[in-house]
Design a protein around this motif. Structure first.
Motif, PDB file in Angstrom:
ATOM      1  N   ASP A 169     -50.379 -54.532   5.984  1.00 32.69           N
ATOM      2  CA  ASP A 169     -51.489 -55.300   6.554  1.00 32.69           C
ATOM      3  C   ASP A 169     -52.463 -54.269   7.089  1.00 32.69           C
ATOM      4  N   MET A 170     -53.575 -54.073   6.379  1.00 38.88           N
ATOM      5  CA  MET A 170     -54.502 -53.010   6.746  1.00 38.88           C
ATOM      6  C   MET A 170     -55.324 -53.349   7.987  1.00 38.88           C
ATOM      7  N   ARG A 171     -55.495 -54.620   8.288  1.00 42.59           N
ATOM      8  CA  ARG A 171     -56.196 -54.997   9.531  1.00 42.59           C
ATOM      9  C   ARG A 171     -55.343 -54.664  10.745  1.00 42.59           C
ATOM     10  N   ALA A 172     -54.076 -55.076  10.689  1.00 42.90           N
ATOM     11  CA  ALA A 172     -53.173 -54.845  11.822  1.00 42.90           C
ATOM     12  C   ALA A 172     -52.596 -53.435  11.812  1.00 42.90           C
ATOM     13  N   GLU A 173     -52.822 -52.682  10.742  1.00 40.29           N
ATOM     14  CA  GLU A 173     -52.288 -51.332  10.568  1.00 40.29           C
ATOM     15  C   GLU A 173     -50.765 -51.330  10.684  1.00 40.29           C
ATOM     16  N   THR A 174     -50.131 -52.307   9.984  1.00 45.28           N
ATOM     17  CA  THR A 174     -48.673 -52.371   9.976  1.00 45.28           C
ATOM     18  C   THR A 174     -48.151 -52.160   8.561  1.00 45.28           C
ATOM     19  N   TYR A 175     -46.979 -51.521   8.475  1.00 48.27           N
ATOM     20  CA  TYR A 175     -46.297 -51.238   7.221  1.00 48.27           C
ATOM     21  C   TYR A 175     -44.845 -51.637   7.422  1.00 48.27           C
ATOM     22  N   ARG A 176     -44.368 -52.590   6.604  1.00 46.39           N
ATOM     23  CA  ARG A 176     -43.008 -53.094   6.778  1.00 46.39           C
ATOM     24  C   ARG A 176     -42.226 -52.878   5.490  1.00 46.39           C
ATOM     25  N   ILE A 177     -41.177 -52.079   5.561  1.00 48.81           N
ATOM     26  CA  ILE A 177     -40.279 -51.880   4.428  1.00 48.81           C
ATOM     27  C   ILE A 177     -39.291 -53.036   4.431  1.00 48.81           C
ATOM     28  N   GLU A 178     -39.071 -53.660   3.264  1.00 46.66           N
ATOM     29  CA  GLU A 178     -38.337 -54.925   3.211  1.00 46.66           C
ATOM     30  C   GLU A 178     -36.824 -54.799   3.219  1.00 46.66           C
ATOM     31  N   SER A 179     -36.240 -53.845   2.489  1.00 49.83           N
ATOM     32  CA  SER A 179     -34.776 -53.809   2.404  1.00 49.83           C
ATOM     33  C   SER A 179     -34.280 -52.394   2.115  1.00 49.83           C
ATOM     34  N   ARG A 180     -32.960 -52.227   2.326  1.00 48.03           N
ATOM     35  CA  ARG A 180     -32.264 -50.958   2.078  1.00 48.03           C
ATOM     36  C   ARG A 180     -32.984 -49.795   2.757  1.00 48.03           C
ATOM     37  N   VAL A 181     -33.334 -49.991   4.003  1.00 50.52           N
ATOM     38  CA  VAL A 181     -34.133 -49.010   4.747  1.00 50.52           C
ATOM     39  C   VAL A 181     -33.252 -47.895   5.286  1.00 50.52           C
ATOM     40  N   ARG A 182     -33.704 -46.677   5.085  1.00 48.70           N
ATOM     41  CA  ARG A 182     -33.137 -45.486   5.710  1.00 48.70           C
ATOM     42  C   ARG A 182     -34.298 -44.737   6.320  1.00 48.70           C
ATOM     43  N   ALA A 183     -34.088 -44.186   7.508  1.00 47.20           N
ATOM     44  CA  ALA A 183     -35.205 -43.528   8.193  1.00 47.20           C
ATOM     45  C   ALA A 183     -34.719 -42.401   9.077  1.00 47.20           C
ATOM     46  N   MET A 184     -35.633 -41.485   9.345  1.00 44.72           N
ATOM     47  CA  MET A 184     -35.428 -40.457  10.348  1.00 44.72           C
ATOM     48  C   MET A 184     -36.711 -40.419  11.180  1.00 44.72           C
ATOM     49  N   LEU A 185     -36.573 -40.791  12.436  1.00 46.28           N
ATOM     50  CA  LEU A 185     -37.733 -40.847  13.323  1.00 46.28           C
ATOM     51  C   LEU A 185     -37.564 -39.790  14.392  1.00 46.28           C
ATOM     52  N   GLU A 186     -38.563 -38.963  14.572  1.00 50.52           N
ATOM     53  CA  GLU A 186     -38.503 -37.915  15.575  1.00 50.52           C
ATOM     54  C   GLU A 186     -39.432 -38.252  16.715  1.00 50.52           C
ATOM     55  N   SER A 187     -38.895 -38.168  17.909  1.00 52.23           N
ATOM     56  CA  SER A 187     -39.701 -38.334  19.109  1.00 52.23           C
ATOM     57  C   SER A 187     -40.226 -36.960  19.499  1.00 52.23           C
ATOM     58  N   PRO A 188     -41.513 -36.830  19.810  1.00 46.66           N
ATOM     59  CA  PRO A 188     -42.026 -35.517  20.160  1.00 46.66           C
ATOM     60  C   PRO A 188     -41.368 -34.946  21.418  1.00 46.66           C
ATOM     61  N   ARG A 189     -40.871 -35.813  22.301  1.00 46.97           N
ATOM     62  CA  ARG A 189     -40.253 -35.317  23.540  1.00 46.97           C
ATOM     63  C   ARG A 189     -38.768 -35.043  23.361  1.00 46.97           C
ATOM     64  N   ALA A 190     -38.038 -35.979  22.829  1.00 45.89           N
ATOM     65  CA  ALA A 190     -36.576 -35.863  22.775  1.00 45.89           C
ATOM     66  C   ALA A 190     -36.081 -35.234  21.485  1.00 45.89           C
ATOM     67  N   ARG A 191     -36.912 -35.223  20.424  1.00 44.67           N
ATOM     68  CA  ARG A 191     -36.474 -34.700  19.122  1.00 44.67           C
ATOM     69  C   ARG A 191     -35.177 -35.348  18.695  1.00 44.67           C
ATOM     70  N   LYS A 192     -35.135 -36.682  18.811  1.00 43.84           N
ATOM     71  CA  LYS A 192     -33.938 -37.460  18.525  1.00 43.84           C
ATOM     72  C   LYS A 192     -33.943 -37.913  17.076  1.00 43.84           C
ATOM     73  N   LYS A 193     -32.808 -37.846  16.399  1.00 41.49           N
ATOM     74  CA  LYS A 193     -32.679 -38.352  15.021  1.00 41.49           C
ATOM     75  C   LYS A 193     -31.974 -39.688  15.066  1.00 41.49           C
ATOM     76  N   THR A 194     -32.528 -40.661  14.306  1.00 42.48           N
ATOM     77  CA  THR A 194     -31.845 -41.947  14.162  1.00 42.48           C
ATOM     78  C   THR A 194     -31.590 -42.189  12.702  1.00 42.48           C
ATOM     79  N   PRO A 195     -30.335 -42.523  12.318  1.00 40.87           N
ATOM     80  CA  PRO A 195     -30.037 -42.730  10.907  1.00 40.87           C
ATOM     81  C   PRO A 195     -30.584 -44.047  10.403  1.00 40.87           C
TER      82      PRO A 195
END
Length: 195
Positions: A169-195
């Motif tokens: 949704d380009m108006r709301a600036e949202t991106y939603r992956i529908e299924s079989r999601v795998r991710a690695m999100l890094e926090s600039p402060r904690a440098r935490k990995k989430t599977p």
């Protein structure tokens, strides 16, 4: 006997004329076959190094489509595009989508991009720049939306997410992956990995 044969001749003549009249009507009522190429899927024009722009009702530029070639087909009023570069200049951050090929519907309300589709959303006050990659993407420019059922990889800085299917949704600036999601999100402060 003479009386019968003299009455038969006008009757046969009348039946013959009636048959000819119906035959002529049948022949002339047939639809005329067009020889102007409208019934064939042949291009009527090809543009090279083309730039197409859509201006909204308010007079504001909504999107720009640049391409190596744009081929128009008159039988269904569609466009085939090679090396498309679609720049969405909508209400949110600017989104640019590139691909190998694209097909534009007759009403210009649907653009199907195929082959090495790359999505780039510029940085905005709310979000960092984002990049996505998928083999196919359908863009609905008037609705400011896009989607795919194909595998997708989205990266933002050092964070990434991948899965199957994407709703944008380009108006709301949202991106939603529908299924079989795998991710690695890094926090600039904690440098935490989430599977």
């Amino acid at each position: 006997m003479k009386h019968w044969s003299s009455a038969l001749f006008p009757l046969v003549l009348l039946l013959t004329l009636t048959s000819l009249t119906y035959w002529l009507r049948y022949v002339t009522d047939q639809p005329e076959t067009r020889n102007d190429g409208k019934n064939r899927h042949d291009p009527d024009y090809i543009m090279y190094d083309a730039t197409l722009r859509k201006i909204g009702e308010s007079g504001r530029l909504e999107y720009t489509l640049k391409a190596d070639t744009v081929t128009h087909y008159p039988d269904n009023d569609t466009l085939d595009v090679s090396k498309p570069n679609l720049v969405h200049a909508g209400r949110g951050a600017q989104v640019t989508v590139t691909a190998d090929t694209a097909h534009v519907s007759e009403d210009n309300e649907r653009i199907d991009l195929n082959g090495n589709v790359i999505i780039r959303r510029a940085a905005s006050p709310k979000h960092k720049a984002l990049t996505g990659a998928t083999p196919a993407l359908t863009v609905l420019p008037d609705a400011d939306k896009a989607f795919t059922k194909s595998p997708v990889l989205v990266t933002q800085g050092t964070s990434w997410a991948k899965g199957i299917g994407l709703q944008m949704d380009m108006r709301a600036e949202t991106y939603r992956i529908e299924s079989r999601v795998r991710a690695m999100l890094e926090s600039p402060r904690a440098r935490k990995k989430t599977p």
